[in-house]
Structure formats: C-alpha cells, structure tokens
Write a protein that holds these residues in place. Structure first.
Motif, PDB file in Angstrom:
ATOM      1  N   THR A  37       0.782  -1.328  -0.038  1.00  0.00           N
ATOM      2  CA  THR A  37       0.063  -0.016  -0.031  1.00  0.00           C
ATOM      3  C   THR A  37       0.973   1.143   0.021  1.00  0.00           C
ATOM      4  O   THR A  37       1.660   1.534   0.921  1.00  0.00           O
ATOM      5  CB  THR A  37      -0.809  -0.127   1.297  1.00  0.00           C
ATOM      6  OG1 THR A  37      -1.530  -1.011   1.217  1.00  0.00           O
ATOM      7  CG2 THR A  37      -1.919   1.339   1.270  1.00  0.00           C
ATOM      8  N   GLU A  88     -12.108   7.175  -4.281  1.00  0.00           N
ATOM      9  CA  GLU A  88     -13.204   6.170  -4.605  1.00  0.00           C
ATOM     10  C   GLU A  88     -12.807   5.773  -5.842  1.00  0.00           C
ATOM     11  O   GLU A  88     -12.971   4.496  -6.108  1.00  0.00           O
ATOM     12  CB  GLU A  88     -14.507   6.538  -4.148  1.00  0.00           C
ATOM     13  CG  GLU A  88     -15.271   7.551  -5.068  1.00  0.00           C
ATOM     14  CD  GLU A  88     -14.722   8.835  -4.559  1.00  0.00           C
ATOM     15  OE1 GLU A  88     -14.051   9.075  -3.787  1.00  0.00           O
ATOM     16  OE2 GLU A  88     -15.576  10.133  -5.172  1.00  0.00           O
ATOM     17  N   SER A 144      -9.794   3.458  -5.633  1.00  0.00           N
ATOM     18  CA  SER A 144      -9.757   2.119  -4.323  1.00  0.00           C
ATOM     19  C   SER A 144      -9.897   0.829  -5.240  1.00  0.00           C
ATOM     20  O   SER A 144      -9.336  -0.365  -4.538  1.00  0.00           O
ATOM     21  CB  SER A 144     -10.969   2.164  -3.478  1.00  0.00           C
ATOM     22  OG  SER A 144     -12.077   2.396  -4.119  1.00  0.00           O
TER      23      SER A 144
END
Ligand SMILES: [Zn+2]
Length: 496
Positions: free
Chosen positions: A19, A98, A101
């Motif tokens: 990540t 978003e 993601s």
C-alpha cells in the motif's frame, strides 16, 4: 489529507501487495519516503516531481510523507512512480479516492509525464487477480498483463491519460491479449536438416522421455540447427505450464508476444555471467535456467563454459529449482529443463572429419574432454555424434520426416509413460527405474554381456535402461526387447 494506492513489489515471481500511503499536511515543504525503499524507489521522488509539473499537475507546497506498507518488506523497482504520483494527486483532491480504490497501479514515469514499461506485468496481473482488483499499467505492458484471464487491465500512455481515466473524463479500452501466433508460422521443421538420421532419432527419444542430450560434432555439422528443433518435438505446454513459463519470462522483463505455449528454447553464450545463467542481481531476476523451465536449455561449446557455471547446473538438474541466496531471504525459481549440450570432438574441431585433418594431440584431446566433469557427463542419457556431411552426401541425403509426424510418436510415447508411472522415463531412478524396466531373460543376458564388454558403470547401466524404456515406448511395446536395448547401447560414447 491521506491517500492510499495499491501496488505490488515482486518477490521472485510473486507480486506481494504494497500500500502506497501518501500524506500531505500543512507545513514547510518537505518530502519523506519511508518503508524500506531501494535506490530505484528513492529516485522516484525526482521523477514524480518533474512528471507532475511537466504534465501540468500541482505539486504540493507542503509536508509530504510517502509510506510503503508493510514497512518490513523491501520494495524494489521503479514501478512505484505511478502509484506515488496518483497518491499525491489524490491527497490534493485532484483524483477522487473512491475512483482509485478498486485499482492496483504500477508504472515508471518519464520526466515529461510519459509512462514507461516495467518488468513483471504478468506477475502484477496475477497479484491483482488474487485480490479481485483492476489493474492500471503503462500502455506497453497492458497486453502482457491481459494474458492473465479474469483481470481487467487498462493501459495509459502517460500520467495525464491515467488521471483523466480515473476522473471519468476519458475512457480507456480494456486491454486484450495479442492473438497467439499460428504454430505453422513459428514451427522449425526437422525436414530443414538434411541427413543426420541418427541425431534426429536421438532428438525424438530425448523429447519423448525427457532425456538430456549431448551432441558431439565438428563446426558446421548442424548441431545448433538440430537442437533448435527439439522444443517443437516436445509435448506443447499445458495451460498451467504455459502460465508458469510466461510468468517467469515476464518477471525477467523478456518481451512477450503471447502466452508461451511451445516449450521455450534458451541458448546462453558460454561467456554468460553466473547471475545471468542461474538468476540474481540487485533485483533478483530469473536466469537462463529458469527461462528454460519446461523447455530446452542449449549449451553450445559446453567445454568453454566456466566450471562454476557448469557446477551451478547441478541443483536445477537434481531438483528442478534453483535457489538464490539473498541477504534477508533466499529465493527459489523453477528450473526444470531439458539440457542439450553441444561440443566439438576436440579443441581444433576436426577429429574424425573425413576431409580436414585434426591437429590436436591425444593429450590435448583428453584435456578438452576432461573439462566436463564426470557428474555432469553422467546426466546425459544420450550422447550422439553429429558428423559433418560432404556436399555430395548432403545432395544425396533423403528429406526425412517432418516435425509434426515425429511429434505424433513423441506424444503417444509420453502418454504411455505418464499412464504407467506418472513421469517421463528420463526422471526414473532407483527402485522406480528397476520396477518399470524389468527385462526378459534374453534381454537381461544381452545387457549383462554388454556391461561386461564395455565395462559399464552402474550409472551408465541405468542410462541405457532408461533410454531402452523410451525406445520401447516409441515402438508401442510393453516389454523392452533386445532390439530396443541394442539401439539404446548406441547412444553412449566415451569422450576424448
Ligand atoms: Zn583436433
């Protein structure tokens, strides 16, 4: 604001999730990159800054912290540029969080904002598949990533296009793998080699039973031409094997034109470095022994290879894998190949030639042969002489059978082996070898007489049994007959 972008680091052939966390907060402009980055990742800072500016995007005048998590995993390669750049933009509200993601992202940035290809697109796509993510890559990697079924892969040519795509302003087509090349266009036919019936038969036996093969002959006798035809005689790769081979080639940064379906053929030069042959380097990549996995490793001029290189072949020949020691952990790459080696009969190359005289002495000839150690020589079930043909002999030579005709016999023989013992005869040893090569009393007598006359070692005896078993399988025979044994005995030759 904090943004998170999913990427991967390659550990051997595996894509391990990473990540990329980017935090932009008010304060004096600064940039910190943490989370065990290697040099290529550290240099991303300069590339990302220039790429953002030159593509017309803001660079935050604030405190920037980039963290690559998990922290204990070493991050390697330049493909973190794109996730870091997108993270910086997301943290500034330029790219919606978003929208990012569902994606995994990888790509190297040029200073002008263009996206450059990275190694391991297939491996990255397998990582995305495991997590159920879509994958955003440089356009030049997209087709390669799309070789993995079940992952939606998108390719962008530059940072601007990637951002427009994520903002929903521009559509990118989902990448499709290139159409596979028709086999007819790539097939190397056995008929292209004139004469050499004995060597062609040895190729057929090698392909059927997975027997390592040593070709001995003068320069220009066609050893390389013969070896190159071997992968096309071998059974085509199963879907799993094809993906496995493709994954290795992708991780090594090899150009791919599709899934590898024909067994690979690798022919490293005798000056190849140890790391080039076995694998390794700062970012460990598979070497030639792994690129040849499920295919053929061809070593021309075998005695010219360094002792270290030849010694290093032992582990893969024994275990079908190669282990690369690293400071923090060791890596294992698959390396199960069919070894085909070629050598001249003597240092000058002309020993036994009908026209040109050999200028070597018995001692220099012996020294040349001695460069190949006994244990390596023991690996070759088949040793065959490849004589140079005179122009008259070439003109008279019959055309012989095509690759496709011979392959039919190979496939049938291989099926018999797999049905009987679950593996090719070349991989039989010890008790399994005895069990599957039981001889009739007459065959037993013939082999024992030969063993006595030729002073065969126990290993040589086993090699003959394995080869005779394959010859019987090619003939569709349950039992090993005397003529099978007699033929097997012709594929041995002492060197020197
Ligand atoms: Zn010579």
């Amino acid at each position: 604001m904090l943004a998170q972008v999913r990427s991967y680091t390659l550990f051997g052939l595996d894509a391990v999730p990473v990540t990329v966390e980017v935090d932009v907060s008010p304060g004096l402009p600064s940039y910190a990159l943490v989370g065990l980055p290697d040099k290529a990742v550290e240099e991303s800072r300069e590339r990302v800054r220039a790429a953002l500016k030159n593509a017309g995007f803001p660079y935050p005048q604030a405190r920037v912290v980039v963290n690559l998590a998990p922290a204990e995993l070493r991050k390697e390669g330049s493909h973190f540029d794109l996730p870091i750049a997108l993270g910086l933009l997301a943290a500034q509200g330029v790219v919606p969080l978003e929208a990012l993601s569902p994606f995994a992202v990888a790509g190297e940035l040029g200073l002008d904002g263009s996206l450059r290809p990275v190694p391991g697109a297939v491996n990255l796509a397998l990582g995305a598949l495991a997590e159920g993510r879509r994958l955003l890559l440089p356009i030049e990697n997209a087709q390669e990533g799309a070789l993995v079924e079940g992952v939606a892969v998108y390719g962008a040519k530059d940072l601007r296009e990637a951002v427009a795509f994520l903002r929903g302003e521009e559509a990118l087509a989902q990448a499709r793998p290139q159409d596979p090349l028709e086999e007819a266009n790539t097939l190397l036919d056995l008929r292209d080699v004139k004469g050499q019936a004995k060597a062609k038969r040895a190729l057929e036996i090698a392909a059927s039973g997975h027997h390592h093969l040593l070709l001995v002959g003068s320069p220009g006798s066609g050893k390389t031409m013969l070896a190159r035809r071997l992968p096309h005689l071998m059974p085509p790769l199963t879907p799993e094997a094809a993906l496995e081979a493709t994954r290795i080639h992708s991780a090594a940064g090899q150009a791919l034109r599709g899934l590898i379906r024909t067994p690979p053929f690798r022919a490293p030069h005798h000056t190849v470095s140890y790391a080039g042959l076995i694998g390794g380097g700062a970012i460990p990549k598979p070497g030639e022994v792994s690129l040849a996995h499920r295919g053929v490793l061809f070593l021309d001029e075998l005695p010219e290879f360094s002792r270290d290189a030849l010694e290093a072949l032992r582990q893969p020949l024994e275990d079908g894998v190669v282990t690369i020691a690293r400071a923090r952990a060791s890596l294992t790459f698959p390396a199960r190949f069919l070894l085909v080696a070629a050598m001249n009969p003597c240092p000058c190359g002309w020993h036994g030639d009908p026209e040109r005289p050999c200028t070597c002495t018995p001692i220099t000839r012996q020294r040349y042969a001695d460069r190949i150690s006994g244990p390596l020589l023991d690996r070759f079930d088949l040793v065959v002489e490849v004589p140079r043909l005179t122009p008259e002999e070439l003109a008279r030579a019959p055309e012989g059978e095509s690759t496709l005709t011979v392959r039919q016999r190979v496939l049938a023989a291989r099926e018999r082996m797999l049905a009987r013992q679950g593996r090719p005869n070349g991989e039989l040893s010890g008790r399994a070898l005895r069990q599957h090569t039981a001889l009739s009393p007459a065959s037993q007598a013939l082999l024992q007489a030969a063993a006595k006359r030729l002073a065969l070692s126990a290993r040589a005896y086993d090699r003959i049994l394995r080869v005779a078993r394959t010859i019987a399988d090619l003939a569709g025979s349950e039992s090993i007959r005397e003529d099978h044994l007699a033929e097997a005995l012709t594929y041995r030759r002492s060197l020197g």
